[in-house]
Write a protein that holds these residues in place. Sequence first.
Motif, mmCIF file in Angstrom:
data_model
loop_
_atom_site.group_PDB
_atom_site.id
_atom_site.type_symbol
_atom_site.label_atom_id
_atom_site.label_comp_id
_atom_site.label_asym_id
_atom_site.label_seq_id
_atom_site.Cartn_x
_atom_site.Cartn_y
_atom_site.Cartn_z
ATOM 1 N N VAL A 11 0.849 -1.179 0.000
ATOM 2 C CA VAL A 11 0.000 0.000 0.000
ATOM 3 C C VAL A 11 0.890 1.236 0.000
ATOM 4 N N ALA A 24 -4.190 6.474 0.788
ATOM 5 C CA ALA A 24 -3.685 5.095 0.722
ATOM 6 C C ALA A 24 -4.255 4.424 -0.516
ATOM 7 N N SER A 25 -3.380 3.733 -1.255
ATOM 8 C CA SER A 25 -3.820 3.000 -2.436
ATOM 9 C C SER A 25 -2.898 1.807 -2.655
ATOM 10 N N ARG A 39 -7.060 -6.619 -0.570
ATOM 11 C CA ARG A 39 -6.693 -5.233 -0.898
ATOM 12 C C ARG A 39 -7.426 -4.247 -0.003
ATOM 13 N N ILE A 43 -5.735 -1.610 2.677
ATOM 14 C CA ILE A 43 -5.971 -0.163 2.600
ATOM 15 C C ILE A 43 -6.579 0.351 3.899
ATOM 16 N N LYS A 47 -4.862 3.115 6.472
ATOM 17 C CA LYS A 47 -5.522 4.367 6.836
ATOM 18 C C LYS A 47 -5.586 4.573 8.346
#
Length: 71
Positions: A11, A24-25, A39, A43, A47
């Motif tokens: 991430v 966040a990605s 995923r 994420i 966060k």
Amino acid sequence: RQLAQAGSEMVRITVNTQGKVIAASVDLSGTDTDNMELRNAAINAAKQATFNAIEGNQNQSGTITYRFRLR
């Protein structure tokens, strides 16, 4: 709730000067699964991460790698 499979999710994060994650990605270059549940879990965890505050007005960026495995 148990996650569907094992794998690594990288991430990419942006952290403000107060140490709060503001973005966040998923970074596909460090991710070895296409499972959306993993995923989303990565994420959401990113966060919630907090870091030490820093002086200045520049946001910091980096990555966190989460490794999931079945139990």
